[in-house]
Design a protein around this motif. Structure first.
Motif, short mmCIF file in Angstrom:
data_model
loop_
_atom_site.label_atom_id
_atom_site.label_comp_id
_atom_site.label_asym_id
_atom_site.label_seq_id
_atom_site.Cartn_x
_atom_site.Cartn_y
_atom_site.Cartn_z
N SER A 12 4.32 -9.82 -4.53
CA SER A 12 4.09 -9.32 -3.11
C SER A 12 2.95 -10.72 -2.90
CB SER A 12 2.76 -7.92 -3.12
OG SER A 12 3.74 -7.04 -3.59
N ILE A 13 2.88 -10.85 -1.44
CA ILE A 13 1.61 -11.47 -0.97
C ILE A 13 0.71 -11.11 -0.32
CG2 ILE A 13 1.16 -13.91 0.08
CD1 ILE A 13 4.01 -14.87 -0.35
N LEU A 14 -0.53 -11.09 -0.91
CA LEU A 14 -1.61 -10.82 -0.35
C LEU A 14 -2.86 -11.04 1.02
CD1 LEU A 14 -3.56 -9.10 -3.13
CD2 LEU A 14 -1.69 -8.15 -1.82
N TYR A 15 -2.40 -11.06 2.61
CA TYR A 15 -2.64 -11.68 3.73
C TYR A 15 -4.10 -11.26 4.48
CZ TYR A 15 1.67 -13.92 3.69
OH TYR A 15 2.95 -14.58 3.18
N PRO A 16 -5.03 -11.59 3.52
CA PRO A 16 -6.74 -11.02 3.77
C PRO A 16 -7.02 -11.33 4.98
CG PRO A 16 -7.41 -11.90 1.67
CD PRO A 16 -5.71 -11.85 1.99
N ASP A 17 -7.45 -10.76 5.58
CA ASP A 17 -8.02 -10.80 6.82
C ASP A 17 -9.61 -11.07 7.23
OD1 ASP A 17 -8.12 -8.04 7.59
OD2 ASP A 17 -6.92 -8.45 9.29
N THR A 18 -10.10 -9.86 6.36
CA THR A 18 -11.85 -9.58 6.39
C THR A 18 -12.09 -9.51 4.47
OG1 THR A 18 -13.07 -8.48 7.10
CG2 THR A 18 -11.18 -7.37 5.76
N GLU A 19 -13.71 -9.88 5.10
CA GLU A 19 -14.28 -9.56 3.30
C GLU A 19 -13.15 -8.32 2.65
OE1 GLU A 19 -18.47 -9.99 3.59
OE2 GLU A 19 -18.64 -9.71 1.72
N ILE A 20 -13.37 -8.61 1.67
CA ILE A 20 -12.86 -7.37 0.12
C ILE A 20 -14.00 -7.68 -0.64
CG2 ILE A 20 -11.15 -6.46 -0.35
CD1 ILE A 20 -9.07 -7.73 1.28
N ASN A 21 -14.49 -6.44 -0.97
CA ASN A 21 -15.29 -6.85 -2.16
C ASN A 21 -14.89 -4.93 -2.53
OD1 ASN A 21 -16.75 -8.76 -2.60
ND2 ASN A 21 -17.31 -8.24 -1.18
N ASP A 22 -13.55 -4.86 -3.32
CA ASP A 22 -13.42 -3.19 -3.96
C ASP A 22 -12.20 -3.96 -5.09
OD1 ASP A 22 -12.42 -1.05 -3.63
OD2 ASP A 22 -11.79 -1.29 -1.38
N SER A 23 -11.14 -2.55 -5.22
CA SER A 23 -10.49 -2.35 -6.21
C SER A 23 -8.74 -2.55 -6.17
CB SER A 23 -10.83 -1.70 -7.55
OG SER A 23 -11.79 -1.89 -7.96
N VAL A 24 -8.00 -3.13 -7.02
CA VAL A 24 -7.08 -2.90 -6.81
C VAL A 24 -6.91 -0.99 -7.86
CG1 VAL A 24 -4.52 -3.47 -6.74
CG2 VAL A 24 -6.02 -4.87 -6.19
N ILE A 25 -6.39 -0.17 -7.60
CA ILE A 25 -6.25 0.93 -7.86
C ILE A 25 -4.75 1.18 -9.36
CG2 ILE A 25 -6.13 2.79 -8.21
CD1 ILE A 25 -7.91 3.08 -6.17
N VAL A 26 -4.51 0.52 -10.55
CA VAL A 26 -3.49 0.53 -10.96
C VAL A 26 -3.21 2.40 -11.62
CG1 VAL A 26 -1.86 -0.19 -12.92
CG2 VAL A 26 -3.44 -1.73 -12.22
N GLU A 27 -1.78 2.99 -11.09
CA GLU A 27 -1.83 4.37 -11.58
C GLU A 27 -0.81 4.71 -12.67
OE1 GLU A 27 -3.68 7.00 -8.06
OE2 GLU A 27 -1.66 6.69 -8.03
N TYR A 28 -1.04 5.49 -13.27
CA TYR A 28 0.20 5.19 -14.42
C TYR A 28 1.25 6.97 -14.17
CZ TYR A 28 -1.68 0.90 -16.03
OH TYR A 28 -2.23 -0.26 -16.58
#
Lengths: 391, 287
Positions: free
Chosen positions: A274-290
């Motif tokens: 993938s490629i992420l194209y952030p357009d705003t400030e982010i302070n968050d997490s990527v959730i990884v579910e199994y």
């Protein structure tokens, strides 16, 4: 150092313009030890690089990242430094039968012996490698790694003539079963497998929150994410919506249509880019579910912090109107502003996370700071920046 | 005269291009049979569609041309009721023990489809007839993936339990009702061909969980898929197949050799705890 340089010269032979033969030495061992989230020590089997004749060096989980360019050929001298047979299967690389690493169609690497694999890097993309001897056990014990083929040395595109990126991250999801790791020679019924640890790049839980694995960047970045799954179930990556994730590739091939989705599902053995194209400030997490495919149940979750700053570092200019008096800084920032008006200033840590904001009046200001030691950056509302070290 | 010729040619081209040029009504008969089978040293119960009332653990398949109307008669030889459905489609009806029913089913599009028992017993025990539509008559193969737990199969078959368990632990995994290495003797599933052939593989998941097939040696093109439609025309070496998925993949081999294809959920490549076993078959490509 001289030995390594000479070795590099000896083992690197240019076959034609832009295409290189690389030779590496890998070993398989069955005596790895890994501290898991929570402090438990678990045993694993794995691969490591070494420089002959010295068989020292670590085995890793996942194994060493192998990364070459499209058109290159990789020669792997694989020494089995363990009491059981092993192989390397080049997962998705479509090598010929002799080099496929399947013990029934090509020979295993016997204990205390060496064999050579020839791996043509045909198409840029994301691949894996893993042991194919008693795979149900050997894979679960940690014998796998990530293999990336770049279009060229610039490492700015995910495939030849494909979309560009400015930063990239590689995530190999996998699992570990504590009981199998404790008793690998008598693991019981393999069909009863249950994962104990759910990992990304060999880490789980709080181990992914130490800063080393954070996704950082700015809104000017396009951030490539390569995702692979060497576990037995489904891994679902969920990105913040503002990251604007676009899926371009799977299994080392471009998709016929770009998929815009904040969720990427990766089943066992699959890979996605993938490629992420952030357009705003982010302070968050990527959730990884199994997910366990038998029970159709979520069995665990990891999170990977993501910090996107509102301004691209490369776009910022050195400060003309702000001066930091003293660097490194102890407990007080002493700043001088030439601006006639008040100026808003933000302070970011090296992960791109905003830790403080304040106003500066004309002249000298004294700003008390209570932050952990490290590298920081001051960014004014005018885009001016000052880097400093906090002691 | 030229206008007439043009119109004639256009009509001819339209006819040749028509998907149902050779469409017809096809009459066929299937039998729902159920029996106990032995896989390795494990006993379990299996329900299948066969071509006769003699039980065979391998499901039958039906080949049609695009546009065909299938006139299907199904006999239920079992002692239980079974519900018959078009996979990913409508329920056709229920058939009592010893009874039969007939159905008309149109097939207008290329690809791999299915007819299954959708009652819980027939479904869990794997009664699933592959229907291939418009698949070229040469270089074609079928992989019907099914897995179960031996005890669960017996308990379901003997009506001791009537619900799918929440803690499912399959220990039997098959392709076309066979486990590896017996799959190597299966002419329906063991792929043979030559470099440059266009090989069509019809793949269905009649099991009770997702199966993710990994192809060694090659990438395949997903030419048709019923559920996971976003994968259409993707080139893949590892393909997940949801429950009741029906798909057609095309392999054009560019190198010779023997290469395995297997579920990458590695609990599925065991036969009675022995590796390699279970859900593995081979690609055998000659120069």
């Amino acid at each position: 150092m001289i030995r390594v340089s000479l070795l590099t010269l000896l083992i690197t032979a240019f076959t034609s313009f832009g295409q290189v033969n690389h030779t590496i030495w890998m070993q398989s061992r069955m005596n790895g030890s890994l501290e898991m989230d929570g402090g438990a020590i678990t045993q694993f089997w794995g691969y490591g690089l070494y420089t002959p004749p010295d068989l020292g060096g670590k085995i890793l989980i996942p194994g060493p990242l192998l990364r070459y360019n499209e058109g290159d050929t990789l020669i792997v001298n694989m020494y089995n430094n363990s009491p059981e047979h092993h192989t390397i299967h080049w997962h998705g690389l479509d090598v010929d039968m002799e080099n496929d690493g399947v013990p029934t169609t090509s020979a295993p690497v016997l204990t205390d012996s060496m064999r050579t694999y020839k791996v043509p890097c045909k198409k840029s993309g994301t691949y894996n490698y893993h042991c194919h001897v008693m795979t149900s056990l050997h894979l679960a014990m940690g014998m796998y790694g990530l293999f990336i083929i770049d279009p060229d040395d610039t490492r700015t595109r995910i495939y030849t003539n494909g979309p560009r990126y400015t930063k990239d991250y590689n995530w190999l999801a996998s699992e570990l079963n504590q009981n199998w790791s404790d008793n690998p020679l008598s693991p019981g019924l393999l069909s009863l497998y249950e994962p104990t640890y759910l990992m990304v790049n060999g880490k789980s839980g709080s181990q992914l929150h130490l800063g080393d694995d954070d996704v950082t960047g700015s809104i000017t970045d396009s951030i490539a994410i390569r995702m692979a799954n060497m576990g037995y179930g489904l891994v679902r990556y969920i990105f913040p919506a503002d990251a604007h994730n676009k899926i371009y590739m799977s299994d080392g091939r471009p998709l016929p249509n770009i998929i815009e989705s904040d969720t990427v599902e990766v089943y066992s053995g699959e890979r996605f880019t993938s490629i992420l194209y952030p357009d705003t400030e982010i302070n968050d997490s990527v959730i990884v579910e199994y997910y366990d495919l038998r029970k159709k149940q979520l069995v665990g979750t990891n999170t990977i912090p993501i910090h996107i700053t509102p301004l691209g570092i490369d776009e910022l200019t050195e400060s003309n109107s702000l001066t930091l008096l003293g660097n490194p800084v102890d407990d007080i920032l002493i700043l001088h502003s030439d601006n006639l008006d008040k100026v808003d200033v933000k302070l970011f840590n090296y992960l791109g996370k905003e830790v403080l904001s304040f106003n500066l009046n004309t002249g000298i200001s004294y700003i008390p700071i209570s932050i952990t030691p490290g590298s920081y950056i001051l960014v004014s509302e005018k885009g001016e920046r000052i880097n400093f070290i906090k002691l | 005269m030229t206008v007439f010729k043009t119109i004639l040619l256009l009509c001819l081209a339209t006819l040749l291009n028509s998907s149902n040029l050779f469409a017809s009504t096809i009459y066929d008969t299937l039998y729902i049979n159920r029996d106990t089978i032995e896989m390795g040293n494990l006993l379990t119960n299996r329900c299948v569609f066969n071509r006769s009332n003699t039980f065979d653990k391998q499901n039958a398949h039906i080949d049609l041309a695009i546009g065909d109307m299938l006139e299907l008669t199904v006999f239920n030889t079992d002692t239980l009721d079974h519900e018959v459905s078009i996979v990913n489609g409508s329920v056709l009806g229920s058939i009592g023990p010893g009874a039969n029913s007939s159905y008309s089913i149109p097939y207008s599009d290329f690809g791999t489809y299915g007819i299954k028992c959708s009652d819980i017993i027939g479904d869990i025990l794997g009664a699933f007839c592959v229907v291939r539509v418009g698949i070229p008559s040469q270089h074609n193969f079928i992989w019907n993936m099914w897995e179960t737990n031996d005890t669960l199969g017996l308990d379901i078959g003997h009506e001791i339990i009537s619900q799918f368990p929440t803690d499912y632990k399959p220990n039997i995994s098959t392709i076309n009702g066979l486990n590896f290495p017996i799959t190597s003797t299966d002419t329906l599933g063991h792929v043979t061909g030559n470099i440059g052939d266009t090989i069509y593989i019809s793949i269905v998941n009649s099991g009770n969980m997702v199966h993710t097939l990994h192809f060694h040696g090659y990438h395949v093109m997903v030419k048709q898929i019923a559920q996971n439609t976003r994968m259409l025309n993707w080139s893949k070496d590892t393909v997940p197949f949801f429950e009741d998925e029906t798909a057609t993949v095309v392999l054009v081999p560019d190198q010779e050799g023997m290469y395995p294809v297997h579920d990458h959920n590695l609990i599925s490549v065991l036969t009675v705890n022995t590796y390699p076993g279970g859900m593995i078959t081979m690609l055998n490509i000659a120069p």
